[in-house]
Structures are given as structure tokens and as C-alpha cells.
Write an enzyme that holds these catalytic residues in place. Structure first.
Site, PDB file in Angstrom:
ATOM      1  N   LYS A 217      -4.617   6.430   8.540  1.00 35.25           N
ATOM      2  CA  LYS A 217      -5.734   6.549   7.792  1.00 35.25           C
ATOM      3  C   LYS A 217      -5.934   7.928   7.864  1.00 35.25           C
ATOM      4  CE  LYS A 217      -9.113   4.752   4.148  1.00 35.25           C
ATOM      5  NZ  LYS A 217      -8.588   5.778   3.031  1.00 35.25           N
TER       6      LYS A 217
ATOM      7  N   ARG B 118       0.911  -1.136   0.114  1.00 31.28           N
ATOM      8  CA  ARG B 118      -0.014   0.070   0.054  1.00 31.28           C
ATOM      9  C   ARG B 118       0.958   1.304  -0.115  1.00 31.28           C
ATOM     10  NH1 ARG B 118      -2.513   3.188   4.151  1.00 31.28           N
ATOM     11  NH2 ARG B 118      -4.301   3.974   3.415  1.00 31.28           N
TER      12      ARG B 118
ATOM     13  N   SER C  50     -13.862  -3.351   0.257  1.00 28.42           N
ATOM     14  CA  SER C  50     -14.001  -2.368   1.908  1.00 28.42           C
ATOM     15  C   SER C  50     -14.860  -1.874   1.536  1.00 28.42           C
ATOM     16  CB  SER C  50     -12.853  -1.785   2.228  1.00 28.42           C
ATOM     17  OG  SER C  50     -11.893  -1.639   1.424  1.00 28.42           O
TER      18      SER C  50
HETATM   19  C1  LIG Z   1      -8.001  -5.462   4.099  1.00 34.15           C
HETATM   20  C2  LIG Z   1      -8.326  -4.093   3.971  1.00 34.15           C
HETATM   21  N1  LIG Z   1      -8.963  -3.134   3.817  1.00 34.15           N
HETATM   22  C3  LIG Z   1      -9.290  -1.783   4.352  1.00 34.15           C
HETATM   23  C4  LIG Z   1      -8.236  -0.943   3.482  1.00 34.15           C
HETATM   24  C5  LIG Z   1      -9.047  -0.214   3.162  1.00 34.15           C
HETATM   25  O1  LIG Z   1      -9.108  -0.011   1.882  1.00 34.15           O
HETATM   26  P1  LIG Z   1      -9.185   1.773   1.144  1.00 34.15           P
HETATM   27  O2  LIG Z   1     -11.221   2.215   2.034  1.00 34.15           O
HETATM   28  O3  LIG Z   1      -9.573   1.496  -0.445  1.00 34.15           O
HETATM   29  O4  LIG Z   1      -7.947   2.999   1.511  1.00 34.15           O
HETATM   30  P2  LIG Z   1      -7.050   2.964   1.726  1.00 34.15           P
HETATM   31  O5  LIG Z   1      -6.120   1.744   1.939  1.00 34.15           O
HETATM   32  O6  LIG Z   1      -6.318   2.474   0.179  1.00 34.15           O
HETATM   33  O7  LIG Z   1      -6.464   4.013   1.434  1.00 34.15           O
HETATM   34  C6  LIG Z   1      -7.404  -1.956   2.822  1.00 34.15           C
HETATM   35  N2  LIG Z   1      -6.534  -0.921   2.161  1.00 34.15           N
HETATM   36  N3  LIG Z   1      -7.147  -3.284   3.328  1.00 34.15           N
HETATM   37  C1  LIG Z   2      -6.260   1.196   5.513  1.00 32.25           C
HETATM   38  C2  LIG Z   2      -6.988   1.265   6.598  1.00 32.25           C
HETATM   39  N1  LIG Z   2      -8.178   1.387   6.178  1.00 32.25           N
HETATM   40  C3  LIG Z   2      -9.345   1.721   7.680  1.00 32.25           C
HETATM   41  S1  LIG Z   2      -7.925   1.658   8.627  1.00 32.25           S
HETATM   42  C4  LIG Z   2      -6.567   1.993   8.351  1.00 32.25           C
HETATM   43  C5  LIG Z   2      -5.878   1.757   8.247  1.00 32.25           C
HETATM   44  C6  LIG Z   2      -4.991   0.393   9.483  1.00 32.25           C
HETATM   45  O1  LIG Z   2      -3.666   1.250   9.944  1.00 32.25           O
HETATM   46  P1  LIG Z   2      -3.547   0.765  11.327  1.00 32.25           P
HETATM   47  O2  LIG Z   2      -3.201  -1.284  11.905  1.00 32.25           O
HETATM   48  O3  LIG Z   2      -2.129   1.938  11.682  1.00 32.25           O
HETATM   49  O4  LIG Z   2      -3.947   1.472  12.694  1.00 32.25           O
END
Ligand SMILES: Cc1ncc(COP(=O)(O)OP(=O)(O)O)c(N)n1
Ligand SMILES: Cc1ncsc1CCOP(=O)(O)O
Ligand SMILES: [Mg+2]
Length: 221
Positions: A142, A41, A113
Site C-alpha cells: 500500500k 480489494r 481501519s
Molecule cells: C482488514 C483491513 N485492514 C485495513 C485495511 C486498510 O484500509 P484503508 O485504510 O481504507 O486502505 P485501503 O485498503 O482502502 O487502501 C484493509 N483494507 N483491510
Molecule cells: C491494505 C493495507 N493497509 C495497511 S497495510 C496494507 C497492505 C498489506 O499488504 P501486505 O500484507 O502485502 O503487507
């Protein structure tokens, strides 16, 4: 053919913005600690783009390949196709899941998601292989994440009989991971609990222990 439910137990997500040291080293330690799934990511502050992004992805992918850990690309479908990655993860603000499924084909893993039962239904009809549900707990990782909602949606989907593999995400650590799988998730996805740990190896090991045998919805019902 992998057992997706089993493979999702400890799902590590990482990009350069999440690390204080070399991402290659962080992933190496996380693998040694027992992660079972990986998502590249690369977004946020000073994220790599173009050929630099590709080069890092390629290195991380080969580390995963060596240890038979599925390698998933976040958001960037073109990169996933170029790398012949094992799959992609997309959210509700990304390209529509139907389009992505068509682009990557049926043999690749599609993670989506979801935040509501309606989104879950849409993702299933689009061909999602697993759901990422969160933020379960507050997260600083995020910036545009929705407010944390605990495990309510995971429980609701399971009580409706939805059996698709699910991972919780957002603020998950080895201390709170068990509550996520007890709610019905097959595993937990984490960024900073591993990427910023003094020892990514010990952090991954602790998560693996917390999820344990409980990270299997089929066995829980
Ligand atoms: C396993 C997993 N779950 C949720 C997310 C979040 O995806 P998204 O809402 O598209 O946000 P970004 O990660 O793209 O900022 C994820 N990456 N992985
Ligand atoms: C990518 C993403 N989507 C929902 S929460 C999140 C961030 C998760 O990061 P952390 O495990 O450091 O809380
Ligand atoms: Mg996304």
C-alpha cells in the site's frame, strides 16, 4: 450467524494488482490452504472498473460462498450492495463509517481501519464490527500506508478493555504472525504473503498454523 472472532483468523485480501497469476486460481489455492475470511480489494495499477470489476467480484464471491468464507468488499459500497456481499471494509479516508453502516444495514459486517484510540472510539460508536490495525510491519503493498507501528495500538486497546475483534495488517507473514495474535489480535490480514507466494495453498496453511488457537482474544484474557 458466524463467530466473527474465529472467522477473522486468516483474513486474505486480494485484487488483480496483487497477483502474478489468475486471481481465481490464487483464491482457490488460498481457500484450500485454510483462509477463513476474504476481502476483494480491487485498486492500484490497472485495477478493473465497472462491469469487469463486478464480474471478477462475482466469481470470487461464489468461490467464497461454496466454502462458507465471508466475502467482504473494500471501499466500494455500491458494489457490496449490488453483490449482497457479507460486508465492507473502509478506512479513515473513505466514506464515514456512520454513513456506511446506514447504507449496508445492521446485518452486514463493517470493518474499519483505525490508527489511534480516538479513531477506535469513533469506529465503535459508528457500529464497526471489527478493526483492521496497521501497518504492523513495513509493507510495499500500500503506497499511501502510514509508517509501521508494530503492535502498540493493539496492546493499548486491549489494555483499555476494548474487546471488539481485531486483525493486524501490513507486512505479516507466517514468521511474524504469532507476535500479532500474542499482542491481542484475533487474526491476521495479509495480501502478498499469500497472493505472491509460490504456493498460496502452503502460505495459507503456514499462516493458519502460526495463528493457531492463539488467534482468539477471548481465550487469551
Ligand atoms: C482488514 C483491513 N485492514 C485495513 C485495511 C486498510 O484500509 P484503508 O485504510 O481504507 O486502505 P485501503 O485498503 O482502502 O487502501 C484493509 N483494507 N483491510
Ligand atoms: C491494505 C493495507 N493497509 C495497511 S497495510 C496494507 C497492505 C498489506 O499488504 P501486505 O500484507 O502485502 O503487507
Ligand atoms: Mg479504504
Amino acid at each position: 450467524m458466524i463467530n466473527l472472532r474465529e472467522a477473522l483468523k486468516v483474513y486474505f485480501i486480494m485484487g488483480t494488482a496483487n497477483c502474478m497469476k489468475d486471481p481465481i486460481e490464487v483464491l482457490k489455492e488460498a481457500i484450500a490452504g485454510g483462509i477463513t475470511f476474504f476481502q476483494f480489494r480491487e485498486k492500484g495499477k490497472e485495477a478493473l472498473i465497472g462491469e469487469e470489476k463486478y464480474a471478477l467480484a462475482k466469481k470470487l464471491q461464489s468461490q467464497c460462498k461454496e466454502h462458507r468464507i465471508p466475502f467482504i468488499v473494500n471501499d466500494d459500497i455500491e458494489l457490496a450492495i449490488r453483490l449482497n456481499a457479507d460486508g465492507v471494509h473502509i478506512g479513515q479516508e473513505d466514506e464515514p463509517a456512520e454513513t456506511v453502516r446506514r447504507q449496508i444495514g445492521d446485518s452486514k459486517i463493517l470493518g474499519v481501519s483505525v490508527h489511534t484510540p480516538e479513531e477506535a472510539e469513533g469506529a465503535l460508536s459508528a457500529g464497526a464490527d471489527y478493526f483492521g490495525i496497521g501497518p504492523v510491519f513495513p509493507t510495499k503493498t500500500k503506497a499511501d500506508a502510514k509508517p509501521s507501528r508494530g503492535t502498540a495500538l493493539i496492546e493499548e486497546l486491549r489494555s483499555q478493555g476494548i474487546a471488539v475483534p481485531i486483525v493486524g495488517i501490513g507486512g505479516i507473514t507466517s514468521e511474524n504472525a504469532a507476535t500479532v495474535v500474542e499482542a491481542g489480535a484475533d487474526g491476521v490480514s495479509v495480501i502478498t504473503a499469500i497472493s505472491l507466494a509460490d504456493s498460496p495453498l502452503l502460505a495459507a496453511k503456514a499462516l493458519r498454523k502460526s495463528v493457531g488457537e492463539r488467534g482468539n482474544h477471548e481465550k487469551n484474557v
